[in-house]
Design an enzyme around this catalytic site. Structure first.
Site, PDB file in Angstrom:
ATOM      1  N   MET A   1       0.884  -1.358   0.165  1.00 57.77           N
ATOM      2  CA  MET A   1      -0.119   0.051  -0.002  1.00 57.77           C
ATOM      3  C   MET A   1       0.754   1.278  -0.206  1.00 57.77           C
ATOM      4  O   MET A   1       0.625   2.352  -0.888  1.00 57.77           O
ATOM      5  CB  MET A   1      -0.827   0.082   1.076  1.00 57.77           C
ATOM      6  CG  MET A   1      -1.741   1.239   1.356  1.00 57.77           C
ATOM      7  SD  MET A   1      -2.948   1.723   0.287  1.00 57.77           S
ATOM      8  CE  MET A   1      -4.265   1.025   1.164  1.00 57.77           C
ATOM      9  N   GLY A   2       1.877   1.384   0.940  1.00 56.14           N
ATOM     10  CA  GLY A   2       2.735   2.516   1.204  1.00 56.14           C
ATOM     11  C   GLY A   2       3.685   2.834  -0.108  1.00 56.14           C
ATOM     12  O   GLY A   2       3.556   4.134  -0.491  1.00 56.14           O
ATOM     13  N   ASP A   3       3.993   1.805  -0.938  1.00 56.69           N
ATOM     14  CA  ASP A   3       4.985   1.862  -1.967  1.00 56.69           C
ATOM     15  C   ASP A   3       3.991   2.543  -2.928  1.00 56.69           C
ATOM     16  O   ASP A   3       4.489   3.576  -3.668  1.00 56.69           O
ATOM     17  CB  ASP A   3       5.391   0.762  -2.399  1.00 56.69           C
ATOM     18  CG  ASP A   3       4.447  -0.337  -2.857  1.00 56.69           C
ATOM     19  OD1 ASP A   3       3.424  -0.295  -2.437  1.00 56.69           O
ATOM     20  OD2 ASP A   3       4.934  -1.163  -3.662  1.00 56.69           O
ATOM     21  N   SER A   4       2.963   2.476  -3.235  1.00 54.35           N
ATOM     22  CA  SER A   4       1.922   2.901  -4.386  1.00 54.35           C
ATOM     23  C   SER A   4       1.618   4.407  -3.810  1.00 54.35           C
ATOM     24  O   SER A   4       1.553   5.214  -4.710  1.00 54.35           O
ATOM     25  CB  SER A   4       0.624   2.106  -4.553  1.00 54.35           C
ATOM     26  OG  SER A   4      -0.164   2.089  -3.373  1.00 54.35           O
ATOM     27  N   GLU A   7       4.730   6.314  -4.526  1.00 53.36           N
ATOM     28  CA  GLU A   7       5.095   6.431  -5.933  1.00 53.36           C
ATOM     29  C   GLU A   7       4.152   7.403  -6.623  1.00 53.36           C
ATOM     30  O   GLU A   7       4.524   8.471  -7.532  1.00 53.36           O
ATOM     31  CB  GLU A   7       5.027   5.281  -6.801  1.00 53.36           C
ATOM     32  CG  GLU A   7       5.390   5.208  -8.272  1.00 53.36           C
ATOM     33  CD  GLU A   7       5.435   4.005  -8.884  1.00 53.36           C
ATOM     34  OE1 GLU A   7       5.761   3.966 -10.147  1.00 53.36           O
ATOM     35  OE2 GLU A   7       5.610   2.966  -8.067  1.00 53.36           O
TER      36      GLU A   7
END
Length: 118
Positions: A1-4, A7
C-alpha cells in the site's frame, strides 16, 4: 500500500513540475522511488526528529519485517529502510492522515530539490 502512495506522490509532483516527455518523467520518478533515495530520505526525517514516536515505531516495524529480499542494485540496509518508509506511508493512508503524508512528503521533496541544486 505505502509504496503505491509514495510513488503516486512522486509522479504527481513530477508531472506538475516538469514539462517533458513521458520517458523523461519515468526516469525521474524511478530515481526518487528507488530504495537508495527512500532510505536517504527517511534517515533525514529521523535525523531531523520529524517523526512522532508512533510513526517511528511503524517505520521500525516495516524496516524490521522478515523475508525482505533486496534487488541487486541496493543494499539490505537501504532496502529495509525504504520498506520502513513505505510502511509508514501505508499506515498514514490507512489511518486517513493524508495531511501528514503530504507534510512528510513535502519535506522529502524539498530536501531533494535543495540537494540537487548544490
Amino acid at each position: 500500500m505505502g509504496d503505491s502512495v509514495y510513488e503516486q506522490l512522486v509522479r504527481e509532483r513530477l508531472i506538475l513540475k516538469a514539462n517533458t516527455t513521458a520517458n523523461a518523467l519515468h526516469t525521474m520518478a524511478v530515481e526518487r522511488v528507488c530504495a537508495e533515495f527512500q532510505a536517504a530520505a527517511v534517515h533525514r526525517l529521523i535525523d531531523d526528529d520529524v517523526l512522532s514516536e508512533q510513526e517511528t515505531e511503524v517505520y521500525k516495524r516495516g524496516r524490521n519485517a522478515k523475508g525482505i529480499n533486496p534487488p541487486k542494485h541496493s543494499s539490505v540496509g537501504e532496502y529495509r529502510s525504504a520498506t520502513g518508509l513505505e510502511t509508514l506511508f501505508g499506515f498514514l493512508k490507512l489511518t486517513d492522515r493524508t495531511d501528514r503524508i503530504e507534510e512528510l512528503f513535502s519535506l522529502i521533496w524539498e530536501r531533494a530539490e535543495k540537494d540537487s541544486k548544490q
